[in-house]
Design a protein around this motif. Structure first.
Motif, short mmCIF file in Angstrom:
data_model
loop_
_atom_site.label_atom_id
_atom_site.label_comp_id
_atom_site.label_asym_id
_atom_site.label_seq_id
_atom_site.Cartn_x
_atom_site.Cartn_y
_atom_site.Cartn_z
N TRP A 234 8.81 0.87 5.84
CA TRP A 234 7.80 0.09 6.33
C TRP A 234 6.01 0.71 5.86
N ALA A 235 6.36 2.30 5.65
CA ALA A 235 4.69 2.45 5.57
C ALA A 235 5.07 2.38 3.79
N ALA A 236 5.83 2.06 2.80
CA ALA A 236 5.72 1.24 1.69
C ALA A 236 5.63 0.09 1.24
N ALA A 237 5.88 -0.79 2.68
CA ALA A 237 5.35 -2.11 2.76
C ALA A 237 4.02 -2.31 3.09
N GLY A 238 3.81 -1.50 3.64
CA GLY A 238 2.14 -1.07 4.48
C GLY A 238 1.71 -1.26 2.97
N ALA A 239 2.02 -0.38 2.18
CA ALA A 239 1.24 0.37 1.26
C ALA A 239 1.06 -1.14 -0.32
N CYS A 240 2.28 -1.86 0.42
CA CYS A 240 2.38 -3.13 -0.66
C CYS A 240 1.22 -4.11 -0.05
N ALA A 241 1.04 -4.45 1.06
CA ALA A 241 0.32 -5.43 1.83
C ALA A 241 -1.29 -4.83 1.13
N GLU A 242 -1.25 -3.52 1.71
CA GLU A 242 -2.94 -2.88 0.97
C GLU A 242 -3.23 -2.73 -0.78
N GLY A 243 -2.20 -3.41 -1.56
CA GLY A 243 -2.73 -3.11 -3.00
C GLY A 243 -2.48 -5.27 -3.12
N GLN A 318 6.66 -3.72 -8.40
CA GLN A 318 5.26 -4.86 -8.94
C GLN A 318 4.37 -4.78 -8.79
N LEU A 319 3.67 -3.63 -7.47
CA LEU A 319 2.50 -3.30 -7.29
C LEU A 319 2.23 -2.26 -8.55
N ALA A 320 3.20 -1.74 -8.50
CA ALA A 320 3.33 -0.64 -9.78
C ALA A 320 2.39 -1.23 -11.59
N THR A 321 3.61 -1.93 -11.42
CA THR A 321 2.49 -2.41 -12.54
C THR A 321 1.45 -3.93 -12.68
N GLY A 322 1.94 -4.54 -11.66
CA GLY A 322 1.16 -5.85 -11.47
C GLY A 322 -0.33 -5.33 -10.83
N GLY A 323 -0.06 -4.67 -9.89
CA GLY A 323 -1.68 -3.59 -9.35
C GLY A 323 -2.37 -2.92 -10.52
N VAL A 354 -3.47 5.71 -5.50
CA VAL A 354 -2.98 6.21 -4.96
C VAL A 354 -1.80 5.24 -3.69
N LEU A 355 -1.93 4.38 -3.36
CA LEU A 355 -0.81 3.61 -3.19
C LEU A 355 0.21 3.29 -4.03
N ASN A 356 0.08 3.80 -5.21
CA ASN A 356 1.18 2.93 -6.35
C ASN A 356 1.90 4.66 -6.49
N THR A 357 1.69 6.03 -5.77
CA THR A 357 2.05 6.98 -5.77
C THR A 357 2.63 6.87 -4.35
#
Ligand SMILES: Cc1cc2nc3c(=O)[nH]c(=O)nc-3n(C[C@H](O)[C@H](O)[C@H](O)COP(=O)(O)OP(=O)(O)OC[C@H]3O[C@@H](n4cnc5c(N)ncnc54)[C@H](O)[C@@H]3O)c2cc1C
Length: 381
Positions: A234-243, A318-323, A354-357
């Motif tokens: 859930w937190a990782a999904a939240g990090a993606c939303a922040e991303g 996707q966030l790690a590459t696209g973001g 940070v979000l990507n980590t």
């Protein structure tokens, strides 16, 4: 899969956006970065009053009974202006762990004050050599009469510096379990540290911290591991939303800059090479958005944990590459000014890093995705 928002969700998104823009512009983030706590307890309480901290929790504990999609909408809007309050760390990560692991009484005890904005809860799950594996736990919990004593170390506990309650994973004789430890408990040392994006975390030591038996949340072993996996997804999904919020803010700022900055007697946005870059940024932002929405939906729609994990890992990769691409291009297209401290674009770049980590980097999530039964069976078929 239906990606359309309901009227209530649109209202939630718009209210969060208006709040972030008016009450917490980026200038406030800079001010908070220079403060000791890194955020403001009054604003936290205000968020509780507005119902945002309780989105993921049942009405019985003062929550709003919403979904991860609802929380993702808020997180995305907060990310757009880098709201410094520990929403992701406390109202998503730690709160979800309590919800998933605790019984009704424990949920009420720790979630009610969190929903109201009266307390900050942090989840201490990571250990020095554990990488992103929540089951790599060397902190031990031993029986001491009817109580427990906890000993070990936890690293990078998000919002741990300000937490009123820490939810700590520890190894009992019958498997991993979660325990709640109050701030100020004897034997607890909380050393505040600053993360790269100017937020705060803590390094935590537990030297024989004594906790009562009713401080152990739910059952140990499989149940606790499932609760940790849920909270981290859930937190990782939240990090993606922040991303997504970060990507959109960077894209908006950059397009604005291309339309105003003049070189060689014209706006630099007139050059097709730069327009193409802006288009690539837009496409990557939309890809991050689609993946983030699917991850959020899979957290709350009762999907099988493997399906949820697949969607979350895909969104994280996707966030790690696209973001990363979007935030790097934001710097590149702003030219020299982007590398000055005074320009906001660098703050977004750091937040993206940070979000990507958090909760697993690209390598971790590629490996996790590749190990999922659905993927392995697909290859072997
Ligand atoms: C700390 C610092 C030290 C520096 N030191 C030096 C130095 O030692 N020597 C030196 O010469 N300069 C130096 N510079 C200046 C630096 O080289 C320029 O900042 C850089 O060339 C970018 O120019 P700009 O900031 O004016 O960006 P802008 O002109 O605003 O350009 C924005 C972006 O658009 C791109 N762009 C602009 N026009 C076009 C076009 N026609 N086609 C494709 N892309 C385009 C630029 O590459 C950039 O990515 C320094 C700058 C800083 C901040």
């Amino acid at each position: 899969m239906n990606f359309d928002l309901t009227d209530d969700q649109k209202m939630l998104r718009d209210t969060a956006a208006a709040f972030a823009k008016k009450e917490s512009p980026v200038a406030r983030k800079r001010k908070m970065m220079a403060s000791e706590a890194g955020f403001d307890r009054d604003v936290w309480r205000q968020m509780g009053e507005l119902g945002w901290l309780g989105i993921l929790f049942p009405e019985a504990v003062g929550g709003y009974g919403g979904t991860m999609v609802d929380a993702a909408l808020v997180l995305e809007q907060f990310a757009a202006t880098l709201v410094p309050e520990p929403y992701l760390a406390s109202a998503v990560l730690a709160g979800t762990a309590v919800l998933a692991a605790g019984d009704a009484e424990q949920q009420r005890r720790w979630l009610e004050p969190l929903c109201a904005g009266d307390s900050v809860v942090a989840l201490a799950w990571a250990e020095r050599d554990g990488r992103f594996d929540p089951t790599a736990v060397t902190t031990v919990a031993e029986r001491a009469g009817g109580d427990w004593t906890l000993a070990g170390q936890k690293v990078w506990v998000l919002a741990g510096h300000a937490a009123d309650v820490l939810i700590v994973s520890a190894r009992c004789p019958d498997g991993i379990a979660l325990f709640s430890v109050d701030r100020g408990a004897d034997g607890l040392t909380v050393r505040p540290v600053q993360t790269m994006d100017g937020n705060r975390a803590a390094m935590v030591r537990l030297d024989g911290v004594r906790v009562a038996d009713d401080r152990r949340l739910g059952d140990p072993g499989e149940a606790a591991e499932r609760a940790l996996a849920t909270a981290l997804d859930w937190a990782a999904a939240g990090a993606c939303a922040e991303g997504v919020g970060v990507c959109q803010a960077v894209l908006d700022m950059t397009v604005d800059y291309l339309k105003t900055r003049e070189q060689f007697g014209v706006k630099i946005g007139a050059f097709q090479a730069l327009q193409h870059r802006a288009v690539d940024m837009f496409i990557e932002t939309e890809l991050c958005r689609s993946h983030a929405i699917e991850a959020a939906i899979r957290c709350s729609d009762g999907s099988d944990p493997d399906v949820r994990a697949g969607a979350v890992s895909a969104a994280k990769v996707q966030l790690a590459t696209g973001g990363k691409f979007v935030s790097q291009q934001g710097i590149q297209l702003h030219g020299g000014i982007a590398i000055t401290e005074e320009h906001d674009i660098g703050l977004y770049f750091k937040r993206m890093h940070v979000l990507n980590t958090l909760f697993g980097d690209e390598e971790h999530h590629v490996a996790r995705f590749a190990a999922l039964p659905s993927f392995v069976e697909g290859i072997e078929a």
